[in-house]
Design an enzyme around this catalytic site. Structure first.
Site, short mmCIF file in Angstrom:
data_model
loop_
_atom_site.label_atom_id
_atom_site.label_comp_id
_atom_site.label_asym_id
_atom_site.label_seq_id
_atom_site.Cartn_x
_atom_site.Cartn_y
_atom_site.Cartn_z
CB SER A 1 -6.42 18.96 40.26
OG SER A 1 -5.27 19.59 39.71
CE1 TYR B 1 -8.15 16.96 35.58
CE2 TYR B 1 -6.62 18.74 36.09
CZ TYR B 1 -7.11 17.46 36.34
OH TYR B 1 -6.55 16.71 37.35
#
Length: 260
Positions: free
Chosen positions: A137, A150
């Site tokens: 990401s 995350y």
């Protein structure tokens, strides 16, 4: 030339889009995720789907991952390309998030990916090589509010697979790390809040993000070119360069941004 491709996180989002594109190109696929019914839905969307094999499992069950990798390898005899697309996001403040929830996210995004890859990479080496793709990401390169663990799990993937790339470079194994930005998927809907419950709605930026089909096409181009790292998305990808050259400016902009 047809390849044997194993895609985790194949029941939705980027993983599902990759299934369709690789299937249409004539490849043999193993598709995995937790939701068996959704995997068979994806398989059913592939015409003449005898070359699509469903292998459900949970990435958090790390003790079972080597056996699942063996199952996957037995289906077609080998794996040419492993795409680690399985994962779960977060929408909660670091100081308010249960440690159990943080561990679940880390086990899914990091340890699950590592466990599967280690088993498959060993088989690839025996077969003369292969390709590994890790879906990270943009927040694997910097952090934003509500995504602490995350982001940590994605940062960990970069450190691990950058290191592994240097260890297997002479084994004919290439590793591509993909950093998507805002892609129109349900990742924010399914993101975990502080107590482990799903957020249940889509972030505004996610809803306005790049289509999953275009994202998948960009990923496939990067894989074919054997790029080490690629950033996919809209103007948010510019944050990578701000982080490198103007980190304080990026921090200020992130604090001012609406991140859900």
């Amino acid at each position: 030339m047809s390849k044997i491709i194993w895609i985790t996180g194949a029941s939705s989002g980027i993983g599902e889009a990759l299934v369709y594109k690789y299937f249409k190109a004539g490849n043999k696929l193993i598709i995995s995720g937790r939701n068996r019914d959704e995997l068979f839905r994806v398989k059913g969307n592939c015409q003449n789907s005898f070359n699509v094999h469903v292998l459900p499992f949970d990435l958090t069950e790390t003790d079972l991952l080597p056996a699942k990798a063996e199952d996957a390898i037995r289906i077609f005899g080998k794996i040419d390309l492993l795409i680690n697309s399985g994962g779960i996001s977060q929408r909660s403040f670091a100081l308010q998030t249960d440690l159990k929830t943080e561990q679940q996210i880390m086990n899914t995004n990091f340890w699950g990916t590592v466990g599967i890859t280690k088993a498959v990479a060993a088989s690839m080496i025996k077969n003369g090589g292969g390709q590994i793709v890790v879906i990270s990401s943009l927040v694997g390169k910097f952090g934003t509010q509500l995504r602490s663990v995350y982001s940590a799990s994605k940062h960990a993937l970069h450190g691990y697979f950058d290191s592994m790339r240097n260890e297997v470079f002479d084994k004919n194994i290439s590793i591509t790390i993909v950093c998507p930005g805002f892609i129109n998927t349900n990742i924010s809907v399914n993101a975990l809040t502080e107590n482990g419950n799903k957020q249940g709605f889509m972030d505004n930026a996610q809803a306005k993000g790049m289509s999953v089909e275009l994202c998948a096409a960009e990923i496939i181009k990067a894989v074919e070119a054997k790029k080490e790292e690629v950033y996919v998305g809209g103007k948010e990808t510019k944050a990578i360069w701000l982080k490198r050259f103007f980190p304080k400016l990026l921090s200020k902009k992130i604090r001012q941004a609406k991140v859900i």
